[in-house]
Design an enzyme around this catalytic site. Sequence first.
Site, short mmCIF file in Angstrom:
data_model
loop_
_atom_site.label_atom_id
_atom_site.label_comp_id
_atom_site.label_asym_id
_atom_site.label_seq_id
_atom_site.Cartn_x
_atom_site.Cartn_y
_atom_site.Cartn_z
N THR A 35 0.82 -1.21 0.00
CA THR A 35 0.00 0.00 0.00
C THR A 35 0.85 1.26 0.00
O THR A 35 0.48 2.28 -0.58
CB THR A 35 -0.94 -0.01 1.24
OG1 THR A 35 -1.75 -1.18 1.14
CG2 THR A 35 -1.82 1.21 1.30
N THR A 47 2.19 -4.28 4.38
CA THR A 47 2.20 -4.55 5.82
C THR A 47 1.85 -6.00 6.17
O THR A 47 2.28 -6.50 7.20
CB THR A 47 1.19 -3.63 6.55
OG1 THR A 47 -0.10 -3.80 5.96
CG2 THR A 47 1.61 -2.18 6.45
N ASP A 48 1.07 -6.65 5.31
CA ASP A 48 0.55 -7.97 5.68
C ASP A 48 1.64 -8.95 6.12
O ASP A 48 1.48 -9.67 7.09
CB ASP A 48 -0.23 -8.61 4.52
CG ASP A 48 -1.54 -7.89 4.25
OD1 ASP A 48 -1.82 -6.88 4.93
OD2 ASP A 48 -2.28 -8.34 3.36
N LYS A 62 2.18 -8.05 12.77
CA LYS A 62 0.97 -7.29 12.43
C LYS A 62 -0.17 -7.86 13.26
O LYS A 62 -0.45 -9.06 13.18
CB LYS A 62 0.66 -7.40 10.94
CG LYS A 62 -0.51 -6.54 10.51
CD LYS A 62 -0.70 -6.47 9.01
CE LYS A 62 -1.89 -5.58 8.67
NZ LYS A 62 -2.09 -5.36 7.25
#
Length: 465
Positions: A110, A186-187, A265
Amino acid sequence: MSVAVKDPYQGYRGPCREVMERFGITVWCEVRAKTTQGLFEGLLLPRSETSDELHLVLKLGVGYNIGIRHDTVLELEKIGYREARYQIPEREFPTDPAHPNVKLLGTGGTIASRLDYRTGAVIPAFSPGELYGSVPELAEICNLETEKLFGVFSENMSPEHYLILAEKTGEAIREGYDGVVIGHGTDTMHHTAAALSFMVQNPPVPIIMVGSQRSSDRPSSDAAQNLINATWAAARGPIAEVLVCMFGPTSDLYNLLHRGTRVRKMHSSVRSTFRTLGDIPVAMVEKGKVTPIKDDWRPRRDDREVTVQAAFEEKVTIAYYYPGMQPDVIDAMVEKGYKGIIIAGTGLGHVNRLIYPALARANAAGVHLYMTLQTLWGFVQMQVYETGREILELGVVPLANMLPEVAYIKLGWALGVHPDDPEAVRTLMTTSMAGEMTEREPHDGYLILQGGIPEVQAFLEKVWR
Ligand code: ASP
């Protein structure tokens, strides 16, 4: 990528187009839509050629897109017109000889994305140069060079990418950069952070991973703040480790630097999603200042020596235990040629008796078996209950407080480095290299210095400001 906006009904066909024509609305109109479902205000976005004919897509003020079914529309009122800019200009980065030099390696996610208005999807489309174009503050921090290695969302990152990224990071360090920033989705950022922690050893400069939970076209985007703080930590911060730099508290007060082997995360959508587990974050970053929170961290050095061991055995997996797990699950892994299994067990490190024989068979077949915990906080302690002792006897090796994903990455790496030396693999696995196993955990660490809780916020503000 830019989209020609010659057709005012861009992408809309059939009944949607009829509704638009009826109310004199085109794409990029800001509309107030009275529908049988309620009143909505937003920007009418172009529609993908491949999507259905039934929905109008409105981008709401809060940044979310919604689909409005044509037959729910009672009235569309035009309240404005705002054509979106697709392209952020690529800007040449100004160079200041007094500034430190930073290399930004882009992998996607992202943070490197913007919304594709044709589909409403977030697509990886920012080049790192465009990224700078949108965050000019970076020029006040360092001289930045960018290289786009991949353009993938991080669910598509794989060991193959880890190897390239580790080599490229090593290269940048040897070329003399004062810090490396890695833009990443980020995942799975914590998987890649772990991979780099093991593959890039003893770096003399910071290696800072950064992402964003919200794309930069959204008012609540965390992209710019994360990038600014990550770049600061890489260019001028004192900590020469692989660190993840993301929002600390839920507000935009400061960022935290999390050790690459202890971070995870923990929330699908909030911006302060990354948490340090089993420890406290290494430092915080805000307004041009890195403030260490922990005492033990590796300081920056002047040399540019670094060891890169980029290797990974892909036939490694995680068995996430659940009550009722059948032995055939473990047998199947062995039959399919898996060389290592990280068990994420319950409580102190348990699985049911039913799978003991399968574990014994796996052990006899030479498969590496390690125990980690689903609880994420705390240590594997297999001596406490008889069941734990029995599992130990089956050849399952406890991994203290190593997180399951970190253990998976470490085992893949260790088997890649020593494909034919099980003893060497076991020695690597049971020795902490980069903080992946700690001697103890803060007893209340899963609450403190993690932000988001009012009394914690108050404490942080008093102590660290
Ligand atoms: N799915 C995205 C990724 O991990 C989400 C993000 O970047 O935050 O690449």
